[in-house]
Structure formats: C-alpha cells, structure tokens
Write a protein that holds these residues in place. Structure first.
Motif, PDB file in Angstrom:
ATOM      1  N   ARG A  10       0.837  -1.204   0.000  1.00  0.00           N
ATOM      2  CA  ARG A  10       0.000   0.000   0.000  1.00  0.00           C
ATOM      3  C   ARG A  10       0.875   1.258   0.000  1.00  0.00           C
ATOM      4  O   ARG A  10       0.612   2.199  -0.744  1.00  0.00           O
ATOM      5  N   VAL A  11       1.914   1.258   0.820  1.00  0.00           N
ATOM      6  CA  VAL A  11       2.808   2.425   0.862  1.00  0.00           C
ATOM      7  C   VAL A  11       3.547   2.575  -0.465  1.00  0.00           C
ATOM      8  O   VAL A  11       3.637   3.683  -1.000  1.00  0.00           O
ATOM      9  N   ALA A  12       4.051   1.486  -1.010  1.00  0.00           N
ATOM     10  CA  ALA A  12       4.772   1.557  -2.286  1.00  0.00           C
ATOM     11  C   ALA A  12       3.858   2.047  -3.404  1.00  0.00           C
ATOM     12  O   ALA A  12       4.257   2.901  -4.208  1.00  0.00           O
ATOM     13  N   LEU A  13       2.630   1.547  -3.434  1.00  0.00           N
ATOM     14  CA  LEU A  13       1.687   1.984  -4.462  1.00  0.00           C
ATOM     15  C   LEU A  13       1.326   3.456  -4.286  1.00  0.00           C
ATOM     16  O   LEU A  13       1.313   4.224  -5.253  1.00  0.00           O
ATOM     17  N   SER A  14       1.077   3.872  -3.061  1.00  0.00           N
ATOM     18  CA  SER A  14       0.723   5.273  -2.805  1.00  0.00           C
ATOM     19  C   SER A  14       1.859   6.209  -3.189  1.00  0.00           C
ATOM     20  O   SER A  14       1.631   7.246  -3.834  1.00  0.00           O
ATOM     21  N   LEU A  15       3.079   5.871  -2.801  1.00  0.00           N
ATOM     22  CA  LEU A  15       4.223   6.730  -3.135  1.00  0.00           C
ATOM     23  C   LEU A  15       4.487   6.748  -4.640  1.00  0.00           C
ATOM     24  O   LEU A  15       4.876   7.774  -5.190  1.00  0.00           O
ATOM     25  N   THR A  16       4.256   5.620  -5.308  1.00  0.00           N
ATOM     26  CA  THR A  16       4.424   5.573  -6.760  1.00  0.00           C
ATOM     27  C   THR A  16       3.398   6.469  -7.447  1.00  0.00           C
ATOM     28  O   THR A  16       3.734   7.218  -8.371  1.00  0.00           O
ATOM     29  N   VAL A  17       2.148   6.398  -6.983  1.00  0.00           N
ATOM     30  CA  VAL A  17       1.106   7.252  -7.563  1.00  0.00           C
ATOM     31  C   VAL A  17       1.439   8.723  -7.332  1.00  0.00           C
ATOM     32  O   VAL A  17       1.320   9.551  -8.239  1.00  0.00           O
ATOM     33  N   ILE A  18       1.893   9.054  -6.127  1.00  0.00           N
ATOM     34  CA  ILE A  18       2.269  10.440  -5.845  1.00  0.00           C
ATOM     35  C   ILE A  18       3.431  10.862  -6.742  1.00  0.00           C
ATOM     36  O   ILE A  18       3.416  11.950  -7.325  1.00  0.00           O
ATOM     37  N   ALA A  19       4.421   9.990  -6.880  1.00  0.00           N
ATOM     38  CA  ALA A  19       5.589  10.315  -7.705  1.00  0.00           C
ATOM     39  C   ALA A  19       5.212  10.478  -9.177  1.00  0.00           C
ATOM     40  O   ALA A  19       5.862  11.232  -9.909  1.00  0.00           O
ATOM     41  N   MET A  20       4.164   9.800  -9.624  1.00  0.00           N
ATOM     42  CA  MET A  20       3.731   9.921 -11.017  1.00  0.00           C
ATOM     43  C   MET A  20       2.790  11.114 -11.205  1.00  0.00           C
ATOM     44  O   MET A  20       2.852  11.790 -12.229  1.00  0.00           O
TER      45      MET A  20
ATOM     46  N   VAL B 143      -0.046  14.621  -0.409  1.00  0.00           N
ATOM     47  CA  VAL B 143       0.878  14.172   0.636  1.00  0.00           C
ATOM     48  C   VAL B 143       0.214  14.252   2.007  1.00  0.00           C
ATOM     49  O   VAL B 143       0.364  13.355   2.838  1.00  0.00           O
ATOM     50  N   PHE B 144      -0.563  15.306   2.248  1.00  0.00           N
ATOM     51  CA  PHE B 144      -1.259  15.451   3.525  1.00  0.00           C
ATOM     52  C   PHE B 144      -2.257  14.319   3.728  1.00  0.00           C
ATOM     53  O   PHE B 144      -2.342  13.723   4.801  1.00  0.00           O
ATOM     54  N   TYR B 145      -3.023  13.983   2.687  1.00  0.00           N
ATOM     55  CA  TYR B 145      -3.988  12.884   2.785  1.00  0.00           C
ATOM     56  C   TYR B 145      -3.260  11.575   3.086  1.00  0.00           C
ATOM     57  O   TYR B 145      -3.683  10.805   3.952  1.00  0.00           O
ATOM     58  N   TYR B 146      -2.163  11.339   2.394  1.00  0.00           N
ATOM     59  CA  TYR B 146      -1.417  10.096   2.597  1.00  0.00           C
ATOM     60  C   TYR B 146      -0.853  10.014   4.015  1.00  0.00           C
ATOM     61  O   TYR B 146      -0.981   9.000   4.691  1.00  0.00           O
TER      62      TYR B 146
ATOM     63  N   HIS C 213      -1.932  11.542   6.589  1.00  0.00           N
ATOM     64  CA  HIS C 213      -3.050  11.477   7.546  1.00  0.00           C
ATOM     65  C   HIS C 213      -3.447  10.029   7.801  1.00  0.00           C
ATOM     66  O   HIS C 213      -3.819   9.666   8.916  1.00  0.00           O
ATOM     67  N   ARG C 214      -3.353   9.195   6.786  1.00  0.00           N
ATOM     68  CA  ARG C 214      -3.689   7.775   6.934  1.00  0.00           C
ATOM     69  C   ARG C 214      -2.664   7.036   7.791  1.00  0.00           C
ATOM     70  O   ARG C 214      -2.921   5.940   8.257  1.00  0.00           O
ATOM     71  N   ILE C 215      -1.497   7.623   7.964  1.00  0.00           N
ATOM     72  CA  ILE C 215      -0.482   7.050   8.852  1.00  0.00           C
ATOM     73  C   ILE C 215      -0.535   7.723  10.214  1.00  0.00           C
ATOM     74  O   ILE C 215      -0.467   7.070  11.251  1.00  0.00           O
ATOM     75  N   ALA C 216      -0.661   9.046  10.231  1.00  0.00           N
ATOM     76  CA  ALA C 216      -0.627   9.798  11.487  1.00  0.00           C
ATOM     77  C   ALA C 216      -1.827   9.479  12.374  1.00  0.00           C
ATOM     78  O   ALA C 216      -1.698   9.445  13.601  1.00  0.00           O
ATOM     79  N   GLY C 217      -2.987   9.229  11.780  1.00  0.00           N
ATOM     80  CA  GLY C 217      -4.177   8.903  12.574  1.00  0.00           C
ATOM     81  C   GLY C 217      -3.975   7.657  13.430  1.00  0.00           C
ATOM     82  O   GLY C 217      -4.186   7.694  14.650  1.00  0.00           O
ATOM     83  N   PRO C 218      -3.564   6.539  12.828  1.00  0.00           N
ATOM     84  CA  PRO C 218      -3.314   5.352  13.649  1.00  0.00           C
ATOM     85  C   PRO C 218      -2.197   5.549  14.660  1.00  0.00           C
ATOM     86  O   PRO C 218      -2.296   5.070  15.795  1.00  0.00           O
ATOM     87  N   VAL C 219      -1.138   6.266  14.302  1.00  0.00           N
ATOM     88  CA  VAL C 219      -0.052   6.508  15.260  1.00  0.00           C
ATOM     89  C   VAL C 219      -0.588   7.296  16.455  1.00  0.00           C
ATOM     90  O   VAL C 219      -0.272   6.991  17.608  1.00  0.00           O
ATOM     91  N   TYR C 220      -1.437   8.286  16.199  1.00  0.00           N
ATOM     92  CA  TYR C 220      -2.056   9.064  17.277  1.00  0.00           C
ATOM     93  C   TYR C 220      -2.899   8.154  18.174  1.00  0.00           C
ATOM     94  O   TYR C 220      -2.828   8.237  19.400  1.00  0.00           O
ATOM     95  N   ARG C 221      -3.680   7.279  17.564  1.00  0.00           N
ATOM     96  CA  ARG C 221      -4.533   6.385  18.351  1.00  0.00           C
ATOM     97  C   ARG C 221      -3.707   5.392  19.157  1.00  0.00           C
ATOM     98  O   ARG C 221      -4.051   5.065  20.295  1.00  0.00           O
ATOM     99  N   PHE C 222      -2.610   4.887  18.588  1.00  0.00           N
ATOM    100  CA  PHE C 222      -1.748   3.964  19.332  1.00  0.00           C
ATOM    101  C   PHE C 222      -1.079   4.675  20.504  1.00  0.00           C
ATOM    102  O   PHE C 222      -0.970   4.121  21.588  1.00  0.00           O
TER     103      PHE C 222
END
Length: 190
Positions: free
Chosen positions: A16-26, A86-89, A91-100
């Motif tokens: 998921r991270v590799a695909l998201s970063l690839t889409v952002i890079a493209m 980048v903010f949306y992406y 956010h999908r990581i920061a939200g769970p880190v905040y909850r943990f």
C-alpha cells in the motif's frame, strides 16, 4: 541485534505504501507538466502571431515576460495539489499513530482498553489487531488476578494470617491501579 534478512515483513502495508508513493511520484510531475502546457496554451491564444515569436529559451522568456502571473498561479495550484495528496497520505499514517499513542498513554495511566478505532483504509490495521489482542489478554489477566486476590484475601482473613493478608492487600492495591475500560466479552461456560 540481528540484522533482518526478510525484506517484506508486512506485505499489505508495504504494498500500500509503495503503491501510494508511486502514484504520488507519477501524479506530481504529470500535474506540473499539465500546468506548464496550460500556461503555454494560454500564452499562444493570447498572442496569435506565432511566426514572429523567438525560438528556444527566448520563447520561454517571452511567454514568462508577458504571462508570468498565469505561471505563478499554476505553480501555486500545483503546490496546493501536491500538498493535499501528501497530507492525505500522511493522515492515513498519522491517525493510527495518534490512536496507538493514546492507547499506550491510557495503559500507562492504568486504563486498559480492549479496542481502538481505525478508519477503513488506515495504515497499520494488522498492528491494531495485535495490540487489541494483547490488551484483551492483559485485561483478562488483570480481571482474573483481581478475583484471585480477593478470594485469597478472604481466605487469609479467615485463617487470621495477618502477614499474608498484608501481602495480599499490597497485591490488591497494585491491581486496583488497573481498570478495564471496555468490558470483556463473557467467557463461555464449560
């Protein structure tokens, strides 16, 4: 610490991270090129005598000289677009880190939660499942230890063993520091 030899340790997350970063890079260069093309088209429409235009970098200079504001506007739109992706992406990581972090802070305060809410599509779903299993196990163990400490205290009081009763009261005070916030599911009766 032994060096890890396995490169894919969490297939779903890593893909998921590799695909998201690839889409952002493209997407980011594509949007930048689209903006540059739109500036060029606008400049050509606004200045029709194309035969009189200079060639090479002088052409870019002429376009920027007369239509610099549209270039700045497109660049600002490009930056806003890139930032929002980048903010949306993140956010999908920061939200769970905040909850943990919240879950660990609650545990440090003695409140054992047996659930954590993640949104669909958030990162670290498997980590959340492992943390929930660990918290449920801890909550069950604390609940059982509290019940055993109460029963042992009653036995020690009945036997009039004050030293044992004092030790059990100490154990009970330590266990009273922990509280299960979300009730555990009832265990099946066997």
């Amino acid at each position: 610490m032994k060096k890890r030899s396995q490169k894919i340790v969490d297939r779903t997350f890593q893909l998921r991270v590799a695909l998201s970063l690839t889409v952002i890079a493209m997407l980011v260069p594509a949007v930048l090129l689209l903006g540059a093309w739109l500036v060029w088209k606008f400049a050509v429409i606004q200045t029709p005598p194309l035969a009189e235009w200079p060639v090479g970098w002088q052409l870019v200079g002429a376009v920027l000289k007369s239509h610099w504001w549209i270039g700045v506007l497109c660049f600002a739109a490009f930056l806003a677009f890139a930032f929002s992706i980048v903010f949306y992406y993140t956010h999908r990581i920061a939200g769970p880190v905040y909850r943990f972090r919240w879950l660990f802070d609650e545990l440090a305060e003695g409140r054992i939660h047996t659930e954590v809410q993640l949104r669909e599509g958030d990162s670290f779903e498997n980590l959340a499942a492992s943390m929930l299993r660990a918290n449920a196990t801890l909550a069950s163990a604390v609940t059982q230890l509290k019940a055993a400490a109460v029963a042992a205290s009653q036995e020690a009081a009945a036997a009039q063993n004050s030293a044992l009763n004092e030790q059990l009261n100490t154990i009970q005070r330590v266990l009273d520091r922990y509280r299960v916030v979300v009730p555990l599911p009832a265990e099946p009766v066997t």
